[in-house]
Scaffold this motif. Structure first.
Motif, PDB file in Angstrom:
ATOM      1  N   UNK A 176       0.835  -1.202   0.000  1.00 55.62           N
ATOM      2  CA  UNK A 176       0.000   0.000   0.000  1.00 55.62           C
ATOM      3  C   UNK A 176       0.869   1.251   0.000  1.00 55.62           C
ATOM      4  N   UNK A 177       0.443   2.248  -0.748  1.00 58.03           N
ATOM      5  CA  UNK A 177       1.186   3.507  -0.839  1.00 58.03           C
ATOM      6  C   UNK A 177       0.368   4.656  -0.263  1.00 58.03           C
ATOM      7  N   UNK A 199       5.576   4.010  -0.965  1.00 59.04           N
ATOM      8  CA  UNK A 199       5.163   2.862  -0.164  1.00 59.04           C
ATOM      9  C   UNK A 199       5.160   3.201   1.323  1.00 59.04           C
ATOM     10  N   UNK A 200       4.197   2.649   2.045  1.00 59.85           N
ATOM     11  CA  UNK A 200       4.064   2.972   3.468  1.00 59.85           C
ATOM     12  C   UNK A 200       5.204   2.405   4.299  1.00 59.85           C
ATOM     13  N   UNK A 201       5.831   1.347   3.816  1.00 62.43           N
ATOM     14  CA  UNK A 201       7.017   0.819   4.494  1.00 62.43           C
ATOM     15  C   UNK A 201       8.235   1.135   3.653  1.00 62.43           C
ATOM     16  N   UNK A 234       7.917  -6.730  14.881  1.00 61.67           N
ATOM     17  CA  UNK A 234       6.887  -6.790  13.843  1.00 61.67           C
ATOM     18  C   UNK A 234       5.560  -6.237  14.342  1.00 61.67           C
ATOM     19  N   UNK A 235       5.257  -6.457  15.600  1.00 62.76           N
ATOM     20  CA  UNK A 235       4.051  -5.863  16.201  1.00 62.76           C
ATOM     21  C   UNK A 235       4.140  -4.335  16.155  1.00 62.76           C
ATOM     22  N   UNK A 284       5.983  -7.828   8.453  1.00 61.12           N
ATOM     23  CA  UNK A 284       5.087  -7.144   9.398  1.00 61.12           C
ATOM     24  C   UNK A 284       3.857  -6.589   8.694  1.00 61.12           C
ATOM     25  N   UNK A 285       3.950  -6.411   7.381  1.00 57.76           N
ATOM     26  CA  UNK A 285       2.802  -5.907   6.621  1.00 57.76           C
ATOM     27  C   UNK A 285       1.606  -6.847   6.705  1.00 57.76           C
TER      28      UNK A 285
END
Length: 276
Positions: free
Chosen positions: A2-3, A12-14, A210-211, A240-241
């Protein structure tokens, strides 16, 4: 992945943070991140690694249009002519014709903010950066940039993690349609020692780190740029996504102490200055 869309760009969000990595180690780590699928790379003039990041990008074979690159100007270079020189050098080191996002890295107590932002806006008008933004800006500074100067701010990159409350700033940014990009999203590694995050992680079969990343990325208008040198850590952050937290998890995270700022240099702004 997701962006987030902002001021005519998408990222990208990450993302992949490169702070404290230099030389061949940075090049190798960035090449690894790109090979794993990262397409949002964050660097800065002050990191002294733009040349290594540029080499990794050049070696990747990835189309320039498929990659988002952020870099930043240091707070000592916020006079308009200094911004121009710093930007030219950053672009040369990165071996790019343009960057996607150019940020003021830290505000300076002596800066002329309108003139600094105008210099960034000129770079945007020239097409040398696709968008401009800021980092480490407080709520009063954001109001000046957006409401007084009228600058097209594409993001505010600030420290944000499970141990630091940014709700007041985030509420304002959301109201203005400005994304928050979270640096130090793992609280400089301390999230791994949190019993509460470890408990949530065991419940979902993932790590505490990751949480912490999942918690950030499920929030509206928030991106994160964790630094990870090893391919295993880079992949773990990507994984984690897929972590889905529930309301019980969110309540447990909300109950964690929230005064844990990890980045507070002597030149930092007054974080809790009234917004006026």
């Amino acid at each position: 992945m997701e962006s987030i869309e902002t001021q005519g760009i998408r990222f990208p969000r990450l993302g992949f943070g490169t702070f404290l990595m230099t030389g061949d180690a940075c090049r190798v780590a960035t090449e690894s991140a790109l090979s794993l699928g990262y397409r949002h790379i964050d660097t800065a003039e002050m990191y002294a690694n733009e040349d290594a990041v540029g080499d990794a990008i050049a070696n990747s074979g990835i189309k320039r249009g498929d990659l988002h690159v952020t870099t930043k100007v240091w707070y000592e270079n916020l006079a308009p002519d200094a911004i121009q020189r710093a930007f030219d050098l950053s672009l040369k080191k990165l071996k790019l014709d343009f960057v996607d996002l150019y940020l003021i890295h830290w505000p300076s107590k002596s800066m002329d903010l309108p003139r600094a932002l105008e210099a960034l806006m000129r770079l945007r008008e020239e097409g040398r950066t696709r968008a401009i933004g800021v980092a480490n800006f407080t709520l009063p500074l954001m109001k000046t940039a957006i409401e007084t100067v009228g600058a097209p701010i594409a993001c505010n990159q600030v420290e944000y993690h499970t141990f630091l409350d940014q709700s007041v700033l985030l509420k304002y940014l959301r109201a203005k349609g400005v994304p928050l990009v979270a640096y130090a999203p793992l609280a400089k590694g301390t999230v791994v020692d949190s019993p509460e995050l470890q408990t949530i992680g065991r419940k979902h079969g993932v790590s505490a780190a990751q949480v912490a990343i999942a918690w950030l990325l499920e929030q509206d208008n928030v991106a994160a740029i964790p630094k990870a040198q090893s391919p295993a850590s880079q992949q773990a952050n990507l994984d984690a996504l897929a972590v889905k937290l529930d309301d019980e998890d969110r309540r447990a995270i909300a109950a964690l102490p929230k005064g844990g700022r990890r980045v507070n240099p002597a030149f930092a702004p007054e974080w809790d200055a009234p917004a006026g």
